[in-house]
Enzyme design. Structure first.
Site, PDB file in Angstrom:
ATOM      1  N   HIS A 237       0.804  -1.218   0.000  1.00  0.00           N
ATOM      2  CA  HIS A 237       0.000   0.000   0.000  1.00  0.00           C
ATOM      3  C   HIS A 237       0.840   1.272   0.000  1.00  0.00           C
ATOM      4  O   HIS A 237       0.617   2.129  -0.848  1.00  0.00           O
ATOM      5  CB  HIS A 237      -1.090   0.067   1.064  1.00  0.00           C
ATOM      6  CG  HIS A 237      -1.914   1.288   0.788  1.00  0.00           C
ATOM      7  ND1 HIS A 237      -2.911   1.305  -0.155  1.00  0.00           N
ATOM      8  CD2 HIS A 237      -1.764   2.557   1.188  1.00  0.00           C
ATOM      9  CE1 HIS A 237      -3.361   2.545  -0.282  1.00  0.00           C
ATOM     10  NE2 HIS A 237      -2.685   3.314   0.517  1.00  0.00           N
ATOM     11  N   TYR A 241       1.695   5.367  -2.566  1.00  0.00           N
ATOM     12  CA  TYR A 241       2.035   6.750  -2.239  1.00  0.00           C
ATOM     13  C   TYR A 241       3.418   7.111  -2.737  1.00  0.00           C
ATOM     14  O   TYR A 241       3.683   8.279  -3.038  1.00  0.00           O
ATOM     15  CB  TYR A 241       1.876   7.010  -0.743  1.00  0.00           C
ATOM     16  CG  TYR A 241       0.416   6.930  -0.384  1.00  0.00           C
ATOM     17  CD1 TYR A 241      -0.475   7.846  -0.937  1.00  0.00           C
ATOM     18  CD2 TYR A 241      -0.082   5.920   0.401  1.00  0.00           C
ATOM     19  CE1 TYR A 241      -1.822   7.750  -0.696  1.00  0.00           C
ATOM     20  CE2 TYR A 241      -1.439   5.813   0.667  1.00  0.00           C
ATOM     21  CZ  TYR A 241      -2.302   6.732   0.103  1.00  0.00           C
ATOM     22  OH  TYR A 241      -3.636   6.633   0.327  1.00  0.00           O
ATOM     23  N   HIS A 393     -10.117   0.806 -11.099  1.00  0.00           N
ATOM     24  CA  HIS A 393      -9.700   1.840 -10.144  1.00  0.00           C
ATOM     25  C   HIS A 393      -8.250   2.275 -10.358  1.00  0.00           C
ATOM     26  O   HIS A 393      -7.960   3.452 -10.527  1.00  0.00           O
ATOM     27  CB  HIS A 393      -9.899   1.327  -8.712  1.00  0.00           C
ATOM     28  CG  HIS A 393      -9.037   2.005  -7.697  1.00  0.00           C
ATOM     29  ND1 HIS A 393      -9.274   3.284  -7.261  1.00  0.00           N
ATOM     30  CD2 HIS A 393      -7.928   1.591  -7.039  1.00  0.00           C
ATOM     31  CE1 HIS A 393      -8.348   3.626  -6.380  1.00  0.00           C
ATOM     32  NE2 HIS A 393      -7.514   2.620  -6.230  1.00  0.00           N
ATOM     33  N   PHE A 394      -7.317   1.293 -10.393  1.00  0.00           N
ATOM     34  CA  PHE A 394      -5.937   1.789 -10.358  1.00  0.00           C
ATOM     35  C   PHE A 394      -5.408   2.263 -11.711  1.00  0.00           C
ATOM     36  O   PHE A 394      -4.360   2.877 -11.750  1.00  0.00           O
ATOM     37  CB  PHE A 394      -4.978   0.829  -9.640  1.00  0.00           C
ATOM     38  CG  PHE A 394      -4.881  -0.565 -10.190  1.00  0.00           C
ATOM     39  CD1 PHE A 394      -4.377  -0.812 -11.427  1.00  0.00           C
ATOM     40  CD2 PHE A 394      -5.293  -1.629  -9.398  1.00  0.00           C
ATOM     41  CE1 PHE A 394      -4.279  -2.099 -11.910  1.00  0.00           C
ATOM     42  CE2 PHE A 394      -5.199  -2.922  -9.874  1.00  0.00           C
ATOM     43  CZ  PHE A 394      -4.693  -3.166 -11.134  1.00  0.00           C
ATOM     44  N   HIS A 395      -6.176   2.028 -12.778  1.00  0.00           N
ATOM     45  CA  HIS A 395      -5.762   2.695 -14.019  1.00  0.00           C
ATOM     46  C   HIS A 395      -6.135   4.174 -14.029  1.00  0.00           C
ATOM     47  O   HIS A 395      -5.680   4.922 -14.895  1.00  0.00           O
ATOM     48  CB  HIS A 395      -6.330   1.981 -15.247  1.00  0.00           C
ATOM     49  CG  HIS A 395      -5.582   0.710 -15.550  1.00  0.00           C
ATOM     50  ND1 HIS A 395      -5.910  -0.490 -14.997  1.00  0.00           N
ATOM     51  CD2 HIS A 395      -4.491   0.471 -16.322  1.00  0.00           C
ATOM     52  CE1 HIS A 395      -5.075  -1.421 -15.418  1.00  0.00           C
ATOM     53  NE2 HIS A 395      -4.186  -0.870 -16.215  1.00  0.00           N
ATOM     54  N   ARG A 456     -10.598 -10.093 -11.842  1.00  0.00           N
ATOM     55  CA  ARG A 456      -9.399  -9.500 -12.417  1.00  0.00           C
ATOM     56  C   ARG A 456      -8.376 -10.616 -12.651  1.00  0.00           C
ATOM     57  O   ARG A 456      -8.633 -11.765 -12.328  1.00  0.00           O
ATOM     58  CB  ARG A 456      -8.821  -8.427 -11.487  1.00  0.00           C
ATOM     59  CG  ARG A 456      -8.282  -8.963 -10.169  1.00  0.00           C
ATOM     60  CD  ARG A 456      -7.771  -7.856  -9.276  1.00  0.00           C
ATOM     61  NE  ARG A 456      -6.433  -7.429  -9.675  1.00  0.00           N
ATOM     62  CZ  ARG A 456      -5.574  -6.816  -8.853  1.00  0.00           C
ATOM     63  NH1 ARG A 456      -5.928  -6.570  -7.598  1.00  0.00           N
ATOM     64  NH2 ARG A 456      -4.377  -6.445  -9.273  1.00  0.00           N
ATOM     65  N   ARG A 457      -7.233 -10.293 -13.210  1.00  0.00           N
ATOM     66  CA  ARG A 457      -6.120 -11.211 -13.467  1.00  0.00           C
ATOM     67  C   ARG A 457      -6.602 -12.529 -14.057  1.00  0.00           C
ATOM     68  O   ARG A 457      -6.257 -13.602 -13.572  1.00  0.00           O
ATOM     69  CB  ARG A 457      -5.311 -11.507 -12.197  1.00  0.00           C
ATOM     70  CG  ARG A 457      -5.436 -10.539 -11.071  1.00  0.00           C
ATOM     71  CD  ARG A 457      -4.549 -10.907  -9.910  1.00  0.00           C
ATOM     72  NE  ARG A 457      -3.306 -10.164  -9.988  1.00  0.00           N
ATOM     73  CZ  ARG A 457      -2.422 -10.108  -9.004  1.00  0.00           C
ATOM     74  NH1 ARG A 457      -2.600 -10.780  -7.905  1.00  0.00           N
ATOM     75  NH2 ARG A 457      -1.332  -9.410  -9.140  1.00  0.00           N
TER      76      ARG A 457
HETATM   77  C1  HEM Z   1      -3.243   1.951 -22.566  1.00  0.00           C
HETATM   78  C2  HEM Z   1      -2.609   1.357 -21.675  1.00  0.00           C
HETATM   79  C3  HEM Z   1      -3.081   0.222 -20.788  1.00  0.00           C
HETATM   80  C4  HEM Z   1      -4.017  -0.751 -20.991  1.00  0.00           C
HETATM   81  C5  HEM Z   1      -4.871  -0.979 -22.224  1.00  0.00           C
HETATM   82  C6  HEM Z   1      -4.036  -1.568 -19.802  1.00  0.00           C
HETATM   83  C7  HEM Z   1      -4.846  -2.682 -19.616  1.00  0.00           C
HETATM   84  C8  HEM Z   1      -4.839  -3.500 -18.510  1.00  0.00           C
HETATM   85  C9  HEM Z   1      -5.740  -4.606 -18.259  1.00  0.00           C
HETATM   86  C10 HEM Z   1      -6.859  -5.036 -19.177  1.00  0.00           C
HETATM   87  C11 HEM Z   1      -5.409  -5.150 -17.069  1.00  0.00           C
HETATM   88  C12 HEM Z   1      -6.116  -6.295 -16.364  1.00  0.00           C
HETATM   89  C13 HEM Z   1      -5.684  -7.640 -16.756  1.00  0.00           C
HETATM   90  C14 HEM Z   1      -6.351  -8.687 -15.898  1.00  0.00           C
HETATM   91  O1  HEM Z   1      -6.757  -8.366 -14.761  1.00  0.00           O
HETATM   92  O2  HEM Z   1      -6.468  -9.835 -16.345  1.00  0.00           O
HETATM   93  C15 HEM Z   1      -4.293  -4.412 -16.543  1.00  0.00           C
HETATM   94  C16 HEM Z   1      -3.663  -4.669 -15.340  1.00  0.00           C
HETATM   95  C17 HEM Z   1      -2.757  -3.826 -14.754  1.00  0.00           C
HETATM   96  N1  HEM Z   1      -2.272  -2.623 -15.269  1.00  0.00           N
HETATM   97 FE1  HEM Z   1      -2.690  -1.863 -17.073  1.00  0.00          FE
HETATM   98  N2  HEM Z   1      -3.136  -1.076 -18.908  1.00  0.00           N
HETATM   99  C18 HEM Z   1      -2.540   0.029 -19.463  1.00  0.00           C
HETATM  100  C19 HEM Z   1      -1.598   0.856 -18.878  1.00  0.00           C
HETATM  101  C20 HEM Z   1      -1.149   0.719 -17.590  1.00  0.00           C
HETATM  102  C21 HEM Z   1      -0.280   1.651 -16.926  1.00  0.00           C
HETATM  103  C22 HEM Z   1       0.267   2.935 -17.537  1.00  0.00           C
HETATM  104  C23 HEM Z   1      -0.051   1.154 -15.680  1.00  0.00           C
HETATM  105  C24 HEM Z   1       0.782   1.700 -14.543  1.00  0.00           C
HETATM  106  C25 HEM Z   1       1.649   2.603 -14.570  1.00  0.00           C
HETATM  107  C26 HEM Z   1      -0.760  -0.087 -15.569  1.00  0.00           C
HETATM  108  C27 HEM Z   1      -0.743  -0.899 -14.458  1.00  0.00           C
HETATM  109  C28 HEM Z   1      -1.411  -2.096 -14.351  1.00  0.00           C
HETATM  110  C29 HEM Z   1      -1.317  -2.963 -13.206  1.00  0.00           C
HETATM  111  C30 HEM Z   1      -0.488  -2.741 -11.946  1.00  0.00           C
HETATM  112  C31 HEM Z   1      -2.158  -4.059 -13.463  1.00  0.00           C
HETATM  113  C32 HEM Z   1      -2.439  -5.231 -12.524  1.00  0.00           C
HETATM  114  C33 HEM Z   1      -1.662  -6.441 -12.866  1.00  0.00           C
HETATM  115  C34 HEM Z   1      -2.092  -7.599 -12.003  1.00  0.00           C
HETATM  116  O3  HEM Z   1      -3.269  -7.685 -11.603  1.00  0.00           O
HETATM  117  O4  HEM Z   1      -1.242  -8.418 -11.700  1.00  0.00           O
HETATM  118  N3  HEM Z   1      -1.415  -0.319 -16.746  1.00  0.00           N
HETATM  119  N4  HEM Z   1      -3.955  -3.404 -17.444  1.00  0.00           N
HETATM  120 CU   LIG Z   2      -3.955   0.013  -0.755  1.00  0.00          CU
END
Ligand code: HEM
Ligand SMILES: [Cu+2]
Ligand SMILES: [Cu+2]
Lengths: 581, 146
Positions: A237, A241, A393-395, A456-457
């Site tokens: 967490h 920050y 949320h985190f996007h 998710r994931r």
């Molecule tokens: C256009 C750009 C992006 C797209 C289309 C995108 C799309 C996605 C999608 C669909 C997931 C979920 C996959 C799943 O839960 O099965 C995901 C997970 C994630 N994304 Fe992105 N994302 C983008 C950019 C970013 C950026 C810029 C960051 C952070 C700086 C980011 C951080 C994350 C993180 C931390 C996860 C979680 C991974 C996990 O659950 O293990 N993403 N993204």
């Molecule tokens: Cu948190």
């Protein structure tokens, strides 16, 4: 010579080369360019993920190469750990040079640079060769190759070295030259952030070095998974920050200047940073609400402290809005809302193009704040935990305000450090709005389908999103497609950005290279010494952490039966696979 | 220290988050929507089964493992109250019964617990929502309420 406003001595004419040598420019530039090369892969994988989750791609591997969860590991590690940390270090390096007017300590910088590079390459090797399909949270007893863990440790330790061995000594020297001056706000925000970084690295280092690495090397046979998870979120967490505070530093110091105004209140900004120092860490249990083994009463305490850590963000929202209003009124804005029209949304004049990154990021963060409070709300979390609501949320937070302000500052620094002008400024200004619209749609759609139960994931193209599968969920389809639409719009924005990024990187030099940053003066500024003194806040931090974490850690330690290590592709322990051949 | 508008903003924000907190404590303790807690005496089990305790009273000992639940499908009459005990026998898994408040993590050697009443007949999907390996996306159980 003294500056009347800040009481600080104007840098005695140090020659420019002495302040910013070629080597130090190389350090900062490469700490920006290298992670961007990786981010291109990270964003491409994001695009493939939305396609897979919408059922457009229905394969375990993308084009027979990268597996979905391998890709998701890369996406999480590159975007959320490597890219963010690199830009934070590069920005902080440049900020220290610019504010303290003292050169970087090159020996320290090279050590940090080499450790971060080697660490990244080791982890990249593990992930790209399929030896670390464990996602960026690497929960045991799933286990990765040792290079993944060693790489991660090298990387994070490398990233904190400049704080202790460069910025603190440089600040002390600055203080000796300016004994009557307060710590500049930008330095205070950065020091709070790296103090947090140091504190949060302790639990995750313990997890990796004493639990995961020995398990991965086969030195021990078993692991206490609940303890590992608790240590991970002790780090996980405050990590958010660590991403956010550099963006807040930019909002407090640069944004008011860019709109032609002043920071509304300097003490309020300092108070916000100090509140982050005490409340950021003792809140990790809000990621563990739905698991057994930990007392509900401590989850409730962490919920309470999570609401407290929302406070400095509310303060920031007020201060930033007030600073924008002040700036806009200076430019002739009138009326209760009329001043909104006076902000430089599409301006390409001077540094004003940066405004688009901040304002689009702030708008996304508004939604991120609301969905974050929902996630944190104890029992409400049962509706959304581990559904796609969370990744929506985190996007808007790390993918929204944090990423946009980091893209903005990277482009800014590339131009300053190379002495070039930002190329294709119009594309650079359009980009944040595409990202805003894209991730707004992405978050809204993911929220709805998350509340319907979409996990998710998950490679949904192989099950829930595949009409030929018995697990098909027809009600989710339209929302999955909207998520995909949002993702595609954001990726288009990213492509425009990269055009401007490389254009700027290779543009010809027209100015003297520098790290100069636009830094605003304060409108209200009545010094309160307690807001620049770390000691009382550090003590409060340690006390709160002890209260919030002693009992949960004892409970996690009490789990006596442990688990053997597993690989992601075999439902039997790794040892049995190796022994049974 | 901080100016008076800033002070007002802080008071408003504090009031807001504190009232959220009071409401969620009321929902947890007053309305009984509380979270799972630490059960120091619960022994982790290896076998999944559905046990009938009485009329419309059940105990489900659920085991999550790569890549299904045990038992993977259960049938109970509408109006049943079920005590769910959950454990994983390998890696981490999730246990999310769609359209209910049942949302649990399955952690190796840690027993998780919640109680739920199924009023509406229908088929409830139990979705594993924590990544647990290559077939994670296929890990779904069913609770059929008749
Ligand atoms: C256009 C750009 C992006 C797209 C289309 C995108 C799309 C996605 C999608 C669909 C997931 C979920 C996959 C799943 O839960 O099965 C995901 C997970 C994630 N994304 Fe992105 N994302 C983008 C950019 C970013 C950026 C810029 C960051 C952070 C700086 C980011 C951080 C994350 C993180 C931390 C996860 C979680 C991974 C996990 O659950 O293990 N993403 N993204
Ligand atoms: Cu948190
Ligand atoms: Cu599973």
């Amino acid at each position: 010579m003294e500056n009347v406003l800040t009481g600080q001595k104007v840098a005695s004419a140090r020659s420019r080369d002495e302040l910013l040598s070629g080597a130090s420019r190389f350090i900062i530039l490469s700490e920006i360019v290298f992670p961007f090369l990786l981010l291109i892969l990270g964003v491409a994988l994001g695009l493939l993920q939305v396609l897979a989750r919408a059922g457009v791609l229905k394969d375990s591997h993308y084009f027979g190469w990268i597996e979905y969860y391998q890709g998701l590991t890369l996406h999480g590690v590159i975007n959320a750990i490597v890219f963010t940390t690199y830009i934070i270090v590069a920005f902080s390096n440049a900020l220290m040079v610019s504010v303290l007017k003292r050169p970087l300590k090159m020996g320290v910088q090279w050590v940090s640079w080499a450790m971060m590079l080697v660490g990244t390459l080791m982890a990249a090797f593990a992930m790209l060769t399929g030896r670390a399909n464990v996602l960026y949270t690497f929960y045991p007893p799933l286990i990765a190759h040792w290079t993944f863990y060693v790489g991660t440790v090298l990387f994070v330790v490398g990233s904190i070295i400049p704080f202790f061995l460069d910025w603190i000594p440089n600040y002390r020297a600055w203080k000796r030259e300016n004994p009557s001056a307060r710590m500049p706000l930008a330095v205070l925000g950065t020091f709070v952030n790296f103090t947090l970084w140091f504190v949060m690295l302790v639990p995750v280092a313990i997890e990796i070095l004493f639990q995961l690495l020995p398990l991965s090397l086969g030195l021990v046979d078993e692991v206490n998974s609940l303890l590992a998870r608790t240590l991970f979120w002790f780090f996980g967490h405050p990590l958010v920050y660590f991403w956010l505070l550099p963006a807040y530093v930019m909002l407090y110091t640069m944004l008011p200047k860019i709109v032609g105004g002043k920071l509304y209140s300097d003490p309020a900004a300092r108070l916000a940073f100090m509140l982050f120092l005490i409340f950021s860490v003792p809140v990790g249990l809000h990621h563990q609400y739905t698991e057994g083994g930990l007392s509900a009463n401590f989850k409730l305490l962490h919920a309470f402290l999570t609401f407290m850590v929302a406070l400095p963000s509310f303060i920031t929202a007020f201060t930033v809005a007030a600073s924008l209003e002040y700036g806009a009124r200076q430019q002739g804005g009138r009326g209760l809302f009329g001043w909104w029209a006076k902000l430089p949304y599409f301006s390409t004049k001077g540094d004003q193009w940066l405004f688009s990154y901040f304002v689009a990021g702030l708008l996304l963060f508004l939604f991120g704040g609301i969905t974050g409070i929902i996630n944190a709300s104890y029992n409400m979390n049962m509706v959304v935990h581990n559904t796609s609501f969370v990744s929506g949320h985190f996007h808007t937070t790390v993918g929204g305000l944090v990423t946009l302000s980091f893209l903005g500052i990277s482009l800014y620094l590339i131009a300053k450090l190379r002495g070039s002008e930002v190329a294709f400024k119009k594309l650079a200004v359009a980009m944040p709005y595409l990202w805003l619209v894209g991730f707004f749609i992405f978050d809204a759609a993911k929220s709805v389908v998350g509340i319907m139960g979409a996990p998710r994931r998950t490679n949904m193209g192989l099950s829930y999103a595949d009409s030929a599968s018995p697990l098909y969920q027809p009600d989710w389809v339209v929302w999955n497609h909207l998520t995909m639409l949002g993702g595609i719009i954001a990726v288009v924005g990213f492509v425009l950005y990269m055009v401007s990024f490389f254009g700027t990187l290779f543009a010809k030099r027209v100015n003297e290279p520098s790290t100069e940053m636009p830094i605003a003066e304060a409108l209200h500024d009545n010094p309160a010494p307690v807001l620049s003194n770390f000691r009382p806040w550090l003590i409060a931090m340690v006390v709160l952490i002890a209260i919030a974490y002693t009992q949960p850690l004892i409970e996690a330690f009490r789990v006596t039966e442990k688990s053997p290590a597993y690989k992601e592709n075999m439902p039997v322990p790794l040892k049995m696979m190796q022994g049974g051949q | 220290m901080v100016d008076r508008f800033e002070k007002r903003a802080i008071v408003v924000a504090l009031t807001l988050v504190l009232s959220f907190f009071v409401l969620l404590v009321y929902a947890a303790k007053g309305l009984g929507a509380d979270l799972p807690t630490c059960l120091p005496d619960a022994k982790p089990f290896k076998q999944g089964e559905l046990i009938q305790l009485g009329d419309k009273r059940y105990q489900l000992n659920a085991v999550a493992k790569m890549w299904n639940f045990e038992p993977n499908e259960i049938r109970i009459p509408a109006g049943s109250t079920v005590d769910i005990y959950l454990v994983s026998t390998d890696v981490m898994h999730g246990f999310h019964v769609n359209n209910t408040l049942v949302n649990l993590m399955a952690i190796p050697n840690v027993v998780n617990y919640t109680r739920v009443k199924f009023d509406k007949p229908g088929t409830y999907d139990v979705i594993c929502h924590e990544y647990c390996g290559v077939f994670h996306q296929n890990m779904v159980g069913k609770i059929i309420v008749e």
